[in-house]
Design an enzyme around this catalytic site. Structure first.
Site, PDB file in Angstrom:
ATOM      1  N   GLY A  22      45.583 -43.548  53.792  1.00 39.98           N
ATOM      2  CA  GLY A  22      44.943 -44.158  52.636  1.00 39.98           C
ATOM      3  C   GLY A  22      43.444 -44.107  52.758  1.00 39.98           C
ATOM      4  O   GLY A  22      42.925 -44.264  53.858  1.00 39.98           O
ATOM      5  N   THR A  23      42.773 -43.838  51.651  1.00 39.06           N
ATOM      6  CA  THR A  23      41.315 -43.930  51.573  1.00 39.06           C
ATOM      7  C   THR A  23      40.599 -42.629  51.906  1.00 39.06           C
ATOM      8  O   THR A  23      40.986 -41.896  52.810  1.00 39.06           O
ATOM      9  CB  THR A  23      40.772 -45.032  52.507  1.00 39.06           C
ATOM     10  OG1 THR A  23      41.345 -46.273  52.162  1.00 39.06           O
ATOM     11  CG2 THR A  23      39.259 -45.146  52.395  1.00 39.06           C
ATOM     12  N   THR A  24      39.552 -42.392  51.160  1.00 40.15           N
ATOM     13  CA  THR A  24      38.547 -41.385  51.508  1.00 40.15           C
ATOM     14  C   THR A  24      37.189 -42.025  51.316  1.00 40.15           C
ATOM     15  O   THR A  24      36.870 -42.504  50.225  1.00 40.15           O
ATOM     16  CB  THR A  24      38.654 -40.147  50.609  1.00 40.15           C
ATOM     17  OG1 THR A  24      39.955 -39.570  50.750  1.00 40.15           O
ATOM     18  CG2 THR A  24      37.604 -39.115  51.009  1.00 40.15           C
ATOM     19  N   SER A 151      42.245 -40.812  55.295  1.00 38.12           N
ATOM     20  CA  SER A 151      43.222 -39.717  55.287  1.00 38.12           C
ATOM     21  C   SER A 151      42.731 -38.499  54.521  1.00 38.12           C
ATOM     22  O   SER A 151      43.182 -37.382  54.766  1.00 38.12           O
ATOM     23  CB  SER A 151      44.546 -40.203  54.699  1.00 38.12           C
ATOM     24  OG  SER A 151      44.352 -40.753  53.410  1.00 38.12           O
TER      25      SER A 151
END
Length: 223
Positions: A22-24, A151
């Site tokens: 999760g997340t960038t 990720s």
């Protein structure tokens, strides 16, 4: 349950599975500015828990932090840092430097390494010059010119490396950061739903917000 009573190995294993999917988040340092960017999707495993999460937290009027990992851990660290910065300004009658802020976070994270806060933080700001730090959950600190976490970072960092120039102007850096996060949302199912960008410079704290559709339209206009 009190966090000190949780088996640290179990907590780390579970948190790793969540935080690595999760997340960038992206950070870019220029000669006069720091640009931070992040997507808006919050996930719980394969479930999209929230579509409008703010992953860039304003700490002071010259400093901000991006968050990847467990939301609660990141939020409490940001609150502590904000309180510390304001307290320091009142007592010392000067601003807390961004380097000192990074070391403050690192000290907390390192002291809690056996029961860690599961976070990967980017701290960006401007004191005497723009600064960008990457801080992991064990308290390691590195100063960077550009960096990506989460990720979607393998895709995002490739876009940044291809387009980064320390001498680029701030508009080009905003475009690059937006394009890096947008590319990650195309390849990473755990990133998406919008892009937030913050620009910090001397007496400058500016925020940009884009839907994915708006970001795609801007890319088409430049093509």
């Amino acid at each position: 349950m009190h966090r000190g009573l949780v088996n640290p190995e179990d907590r780390i294993t579970v948190a790793l599975e969540k935080s690595l999917h999760g997340t960038t988040t992206v950070g870019i340092r220029l000669k006069d500015y720091v640009v931070l960017a992040a997507d808006r999707r919050a996930t719980a495993g394969y479930y999209v828990a929230h579509k409008h999460t703010r992953k860039i937290i304003r700490v002071t009027d010259y400093m901000a932090m991006t968050t990847a990992g467990l939301v609660a851990d990141a939020q409490v660290l940001a609150e502590w840092l904000s309180n510390h910065a304001h307290y320091y300004a009142m007592i010392a009658r000067k601003k807390l430097s961004v380097h000192a802020a990074a070391q403050y976070l690192a000290t907390i994270l390192h002291s809690s390494r056996f029961f860690p806060y599961i976070v990967q933080l980017l701290l960006g700001g401007y004191d005497t010059q723009p600064r960008l730090y990457s801080i992991d959950w064990y308290g390691s600190v590195t100063e960077e010119k550009y960096v990506a976490t989460g990720s979607g970072s393998p895709t995002a960092i490739g876009v940044i490396e291809d387009g980064y120039d320390e001498n680029m102007d701030v508009e080009q850096a905003v475009d690059l950061a937006r394009r890096a996060v947008l590319s990650a949302t195309r390849r990473d199912a755990f990133s998406g739903n919008g892009i937030d960008i913050v620009v910090i410079g001397k007496d400058v704290f500016k925020e940009y917000r884009y839907t994915i559709a708006e970001a795609l339209q801007l890319e088409k206009q430049k093509a």
